[in-house]
Design a protein around this motif. Structure first.
Motif: not given
Length: 128
Positions: A4-11
């Motif tokens: 459903n949701v996946t993520s990418v870490f952002v600064d």
């Protein structure tokens, strides 16, 4: 079961939102304030009800060293499907996106890797 949701870490969530929408072409889905951060997701305009990508703040102490190690080793954090890697790389290059791997054919798959300006390498890939 489905993703459903996946993520990418952002600064920086605002910078990430601009890059992922204005450069990559995703659309903002959710933008919910959560203290100093936001639940900020984008989706593909081709699948607006599909998997959401969470632009997740990288504030946890373990995240930045992890991201830096991946970048140092040239490892993409995630991969996005495109129909034609060469034309997409050309389009993104014209918008100033910096590639760490130009389109490369590997058997039946072509890939390229770029810097998302938020601390990650992202791969684009297409089946030939």
């Amino acid at each position: 079961m489905r993703i459903n949701v996946t993520s990418v870490f952002v600064d920086d969530q605002e910078k990430a939102l601009r890059f992922y929408t204005e450069i990559l072409g995703f659309e903002k889905k959710h933008d919910i304030p959560l203290g100093g951060d936001r639940w900020l997701t984008v989706v593909s305009p081709e699948h607006p009800d599909g998997t959401e990508l969470l632009l997740e703040p990288d504030g946890h102490p373990a995240v930045r060293p992890f991201k830096e190690a991946l970048v140092a080793d040239g490892i993409p954090f995630t991969s996005f499907a495109v129909s034609d890697v060469e034309s997409e790389a050309r389009r993104l290059g014209e918008l100033g996106v910096r590639f760490t791997q130009q389109p490369l054919r590997m058997g039946e798959v072509t890939t390229a890797v770029f810097d998302d300006t938020c601390g990650n390498l992202i791969q684009i890939a297409a089946q030939d």
